[in-house]
Write a protein that holds these residues in place. Structure first.
Motif, PDB file in Angstrom:
ATOM      1  N   ALA A  23       0.846  -1.182   0.000  1.00 51.45           N
ATOM      2  CA  ALA A  23       0.000   0.000   0.000  1.00 51.45           C
ATOM      3  C   ALA A  23       0.878   1.227   0.000  1.00 51.45           C
ATOM      4  N   PRO A  24       0.469   2.284  -0.695  1.00 51.57           N
ATOM      5  CA  PRO A  24       1.334   3.455  -0.815  1.00 51.57           C
ATOM      6  C   PRO A  24       1.557   4.140   0.510  1.00 51.57           C
ATOM      7  N   GLN A  25       2.746   4.683   0.709  1.00 50.45           N
ATOM      8  CA  GLN A  25       3.067   5.457   1.905  1.00 50.45           C
ATOM      9  C   GLN A  25       2.516   6.868   1.761  1.00 50.45           C
ATOM     10  N   GLN A  26       2.648   7.605   2.814  1.00 55.51           N
ATOM     11  CA  GLN A  26       2.226   8.995   2.778  1.00 55.51           C
ATOM     12  C   GLN A  26       3.166   9.787   1.892  1.00 55.51           C
ATOM     13  N   PRO A  27       2.674  10.837   1.236  1.00 58.21           N
ATOM     14  CA  PRO A  27       3.538  11.642   0.392  1.00 58.21           C
ATOM     15  C   PRO A  27       4.642  12.272   1.244  1.00 58.21           C
ATOM     16  N   PRO A  28       5.778  12.679   0.651  1.00 54.60           N
ATOM     17  CA  PRO A  28       5.934  12.798  -0.793  1.00 54.60           C
ATOM     18  C   PRO A  28       6.458  11.553  -1.489  1.00 54.60           C
ATOM     19  N   ALA A  29       6.822  10.460  -0.795  1.00 55.90           N
ATOM     20  CA  ALA A  29       7.399   9.311  -1.488  1.00 55.90           C
ATOM     21  C   ALA A  29       6.566   8.092  -1.221  1.00 55.90           C
ATOM     22  N   PRO A  30       6.509   7.184  -2.180  1.00 55.94           N
ATOM     23  CA  PRO A  30       5.698   5.984  -2.009  1.00 55.94           C
ATOM     24  C   PRO A  30       6.414   4.929  -1.220  1.00 55.94           C
ATOM     25  N   GLY A  31       5.668   3.921  -0.782  1.00 55.82           N
ATOM     26  CA  GLY A  31       6.256   2.757  -0.130  1.00 55.82           C
ATOM     27  C   GLY A  31       6.307   1.629  -1.125  1.00 55.82           C
ATOM     28  N   PHE A  32       6.345   0.397  -0.568  1.00 51.79           N
ATOM     29  CA  PHE A  32       6.437  -0.765  -1.445  1.00 51.79           C
ATOM     30  C   PHE A  32       5.265  -0.822  -2.392  1.00 51.79           C
ATOM     31  N   GLY A  33       5.555  -0.958  -3.637  1.00 48.12           N
ATOM     32  CA  GLY A  33       4.519  -1.241  -4.618  1.00 48.12           C
ATOM     33  C   GLY A  33       3.788  -0.035  -5.139  1.00 48.12           C
ATOM     34  N   ALA A  34       3.953   1.129  -4.518  1.00 46.29           N
ATOM     35  CA  ALA A  34       3.235   2.298  -4.994  1.00 46.29           C
ATOM     36  C   ALA A  34       3.947   2.874  -6.194  1.00 46.29           C
ATOM     37  N   PRO A  35       3.228   3.597  -7.042  1.00 45.18           N
ATOM     38  CA  PRO A  35       3.886   4.212  -8.197  1.00 45.18           C
ATOM     39  C   PRO A  35       4.890   5.246  -7.729  1.00 45.18           C
ATOM     40  N   ASP A 535       9.863  -1.733   6.303  1.00 46.53           N
ATOM     41  CA  ASP A 535       9.711  -0.646   5.344  1.00 46.53           C
ATOM     42  C   ASP A 535       9.506   0.630   6.150  1.00 46.53           C
ATOM     43  N   ALA A 536       9.945   1.741   5.596  1.00 48.45           N
ATOM     44  CA  ALA A 536       9.996   2.983   6.360  1.00 48.45           C
ATOM     45  C   ALA A 536       9.135   4.071   5.740  1.00 48.45           C
ATOM     46  N   PRO A 537       8.779   5.088   6.532  1.00 48.69           N
ATOM     47  CA  PRO A 537       8.102   6.250   5.954  1.00 48.69           C
ATOM     48  C   PRO A 537       9.048   6.996   5.018  1.00 48.69           C
ATOM     49  N   TYR A 538       8.495   7.949   4.269  1.00 48.44           N
ATOM     50  CA  TYR A 538       9.246   8.571   3.181  1.00 48.44           C
ATOM     51  C   TYR A 538      10.524   9.271   3.623  1.00 48.44           C
ATOM     52  N   ASN A 539      10.600   9.702   4.875  1.00 42.43           N
ATOM     53  CA  ASN A 539      11.765  10.467   5.322  1.00 42.43           C
ATOM     54  C   ASN A 539      12.712   9.649   6.186  1.00 42.43           C
ATOM     55  N   LYS A 540      12.565   8.305   6.152  1.00 40.55           N
ATOM     56  CA  LYS A 540      13.421   7.442   6.951  1.00 40.55           C
ATOM     57  C   LYS A 540      14.002   6.331   6.075  1.00 40.55           C
ATOM     58  N   GLU A 559      20.128   0.070   9.651  1.00 42.05           N
ATOM     59  CA  GLU A 559      19.230   1.105   9.125  1.00 42.05           C
ATOM     60  C   GLU A 559      19.845   1.695   7.873  1.00 42.05           C
ATOM     61  N   ASN A 560      19.114   1.599   6.764  1.00 45.88           N
ATOM     62  CA  ASN A 560      19.613   2.082   5.486  1.00 45.88           C
ATOM     63  C   ASN A 560      19.520   3.601   5.386  1.00 45.88           C
ATOM     64  N   PRO A 561      20.265   4.193   4.471  1.00 45.14           N
ATOM     65  CA  PRO A 561      20.213   5.649   4.297  1.00 45.14           C
ATOM     66  C   PRO A 561      18.814   6.118   3.918  1.00 45.14           C
ATOM     67  N   ALA A 562      18.465   7.314   4.366  1.00 47.45           N
ATOM     68  CA  ALA A 562      17.169   7.904   4.035  1.00 47.45           C
ATOM     69  C   ALA A 562      17.228   8.715   2.751  1.00 47.45           C
ATOM     70  N   ASP A 563      18.405   8.813   2.154  1.00 49.78           N
ATOM     71  CA  ASP A 563      18.560   9.532   0.890  1.00 49.78           C
ATOM     72  C   ASP A 563      17.545   9.023  -0.132  1.00 49.78           C
ATOM     73  N   ARG A 564      16.889   9.939  -0.839  1.00 43.92           N
ATOM     74  CA  ARG A 564      15.796   9.589  -1.740  1.00 43.92           C
ATOM     75  C   ARG A 564      16.235   8.607  -2.827  1.00 43.92           C
ATOM     76  N   ALA A 565      17.381   8.838  -3.444  1.00 42.10           N
ATOM     77  CA  ALA A 565      17.829   7.957  -4.525  1.00 42.10           C
ATOM     78  C   ALA A 565      18.097   6.554  -4.002  1.00 42.10           C
TER      79      ALA A 565
END
Length: 615
Positions: A23-35, A535-540, A559-565
């Protein structure tokens, strides 16, 4: 009959995806499986998805609420629509009423306060309390009062009986491990994975997806103390587990189509790969082989000719159990010695049309054997002598079940979608704990699809994810839900891992909370502990934790980097459809299917595998 198509590397997009993991995470970034939003070209961009059973017997009715009267001698209709109990159960504990003051969503409630006798009948039998039931429903207040009285009596008398056979007869006491290897007193510990001084991880290495022109299978990831091994296009390659440098390469004549996750103590495993026979336009999964992971040496290669002798037998799964490599499919099962490749048995035709369609491996070898008509098969679960294939015990699944899944062979835990009631495509409505020595059912554990997020591939025997069994317990994640403690600064959704006693089938106290905005699910056992992925929220950054098998307390391992890329690259490997391995402070993520890139720029954003780790 061809094998059903495998799921894509990424989970379905939102219009197809089931709720829960994916299920998609809260914006601004998706979680597993979200576009995912378009990322800058280069490392870490999301990977676009590649191109891409018959009904079984409905589940038994939930046990009546405490104090709920039943007509003497009447059994609830197996799968018959039931009148809802006076009070709905708290999330995380199937089929039992929640008592006042008990924890709610995601928290396993206390065991029943009176003996529970599961009763099964064939479809069409009248349901208790329904039309023709003859009984009266108590109101909620009276139900609670009666339950409380019974609870007091239980405390005074002590002991809980659990009915563990489909015939409704009580045959297992709480505390009798009965082959389930544990019980209510299960404790954690004994694991190899320890928390490092610094849990912050970095990207160790990654390999871009090789060029393919069509949907390509690259099943197979393995890890030893010396090497990380991943299949590629018509090859298997061993890499240094820290640096990612190539240690060896094994060329193959076809792609790896099936593999086992089990590895022997000396670093050996098995896989199956494709061959293209004369005149065939499509390669078929016919070749089975043993592999020394540490050296890259192909130990042996074998195939089985069909009864007519003019074609090779196709296999849909392969596993490794107690030193024996076993492969199963529509034509039946075959087995070989892991070290020598000596053929131990091959598919046979019997008068009752019995076939080994697949096996579960590990410390033991267990077969799923189908007999009779395709539409109404009889399914037997047989623990085998790994050298002869002869059954040492047999458990007969409920009539009407089309596909049985083996979650674990030691302890022996099965899963099935009874009556196609899961409703979420997970293949699981119930788990079954079985004594491997006697074939006796110890416990049946309902796992409604709207409450639990474990998953078994529809027709496969051993491809179950997001669930673990050991330490006398079954560890299952709940579906995502709104955080009950949602308040200022909350990121919204979360889940838990809960546990059930494999001897009694009852939930055990405690839960492992994912935390606000995180999603938690089991990866594997580590001694008596559970290694789980978050799985983490968009900023973690995503995490790996160790959960104490007794207290369910979590300890952060990585704990993996929170960097967007980096996060986009990591979450492009879905926990449901990708291969995830953790060991010695490092996390390895691998693809199982490759697809042709949509564009040249898209090709730079796809990865065959990647690894992160702590220093």
């Amino acid at each position: 009959m061809s094998q059903p198509p495998q799921p894509p590397q990424q989970p379905p997009q939102p219009e197809d995806a089931p709720k829960g993991f994916g299920a998609p995470q809260q914006p601004p970034a998706p979680g597993f499986g979200a576009p995912q939003e378009p990322a800058a070209p280069g490392f870490g961009a999301p990977t676009p998805p590649p191109p891409a059973g018959p009904p079984s017997t409905p589940p038994p009715a939930a046990a009546p609420a405490y104090g709920y009267p039943q007509t003497p001698g009447q059994q609830p209709g197996y799968g018959y629509p039931q009148t809802p109990p006076p009070q709905q159960p708290g999330y995380g504990y199937p089929g039992q009423p929640q008592q006042p003051g008990q924890p709610g969503y995601g928290y396993p409630t206390q065991p029943p306060t009176q003996p529970v006798q599961p009763q099964y009948a064939m479809p069409g039998a009248p349901a208790p309390g329904g039309q023709g039931g003859g009984g009266k429903k108590l109101n909620t207040q009276m139900t609670i009062i009666i339950a409380a009285v019974v609870a007091v009596g239980l405390i005074v008398g002590g002991g809980i009986w659990y009915a563990g056979k489909d015939d409704g007869k009580s045959d297992a006491k709480q505390g009798d491990t009965g082959g389930a290897q544990g019980g209510g007193s299960a404790t954690g510990g004994g694991g190899k994975e320890k928390a490092p001084a610094n849990t912050s991880a970095k990207v160790l290495f990654q390999t871009p997806q090789p060029k393919v022109t069509d949907l390509t299978s690259v099943h197979g990831s393995w890890l030893t103390d010396k090497v990380y091994v991943k299949s590629g296009v018509k090859e298997i390659v061993g890499y240094d587990p820290v640096k990612g440098t190539q240690l060896w390469k094994l060329p193959l004549t076809g792609n790896v189509c099936e593999s086992t996750t089990h590895v022997s103590a000396d670093g050996k495993t098995a896989f199956a790969f494709e061959s293209q026979e004369n005149g065939a336009k499509i390669a078929s999964c016919t070749e089975v082989a043993g592999l020394d992971l540490n050296t890259g040496k192909l130990l042996w290669q074998a195939n089985i000719k069909g009864a007519s002798g003019d074609r090779k037998t196709r296999f849909d799964e392969v596993t490794l159990g107690a030193g024996t490599v076993a492969a199963g499919g529509l034509d039946g099962g075959a087995a070989w010695d892991l070290n020598t490749g000596k053929e131990l048995w091959k598919p046979t035709t019997t008068a009752d049309q019995c076939k080994d369609v697949g096996y579960g491996g590990g410390d033991a070898l267990v077969a799923v054997r189908k007999c009779g008509d395709y539409d109404k098969p009889t399914i037997n679960i047989q623990t085998l002598d790994p050298k002869t294939g002869q059954p040492t015990s047999t458990y007969k699944m409920l009539p009407g079940i089309q596909y049985a899944h083996i979650v674990s062979t030691s302890p022996l835990v099965l899963a099935a979608d009874v009556g196609e009631s899961a409703g979420d495509g997970s293949g699981i409505s119930d788990f079954f704990s079985v004594d491997a020595k006697t074939g006796k059912l110890l416990a049946r554990i309902p796992a409604p699809g709207d409450k639990y997020a474990a998953d078994c591939d529809g027709t496969s025997v051993e491809k179950c994810t997001m669930v673990a069994a050991g330490n006398g317990r079954l560890y299952v994640p709940t579906e995502q839900h709104e955080n009950a403690a949602n308040g200022s600064g909350s990121l919204g959704r979360t889940n838990e891992i809960v546990a059930f006693d494999l001897t009694t089938g009852q939930p055990v106290p405690g839960k492992a909370d994912a935390g606000d905005g995180y999603t938690l699910y089991p990866m594997r056992m580590d001694g008596n502990n559970v290694i789980a992925y978050k799985d983490a929220p968009y900023n973690k950054g995503t995490q790996v934790v160790s959960i104490d098998g007794g207290s369910l307390k979590s300890t952060l391992l990585l704990e993996n980097p929170a960097d967007r890329a980096v996060r986009d690259a990591i979450t492009s490997f879905s926990p449901k459809y990708s291969e995830m391995l953790y060991g010695n402070g490092r996390l390895y993520l691998g693809a199982v299917l490759l697809s042709k890139p949509y564009s040249a720029s898209d090709a730079d954003k796809k990865f065959l595998f990647m690894a992160t780790g702590t220093s």
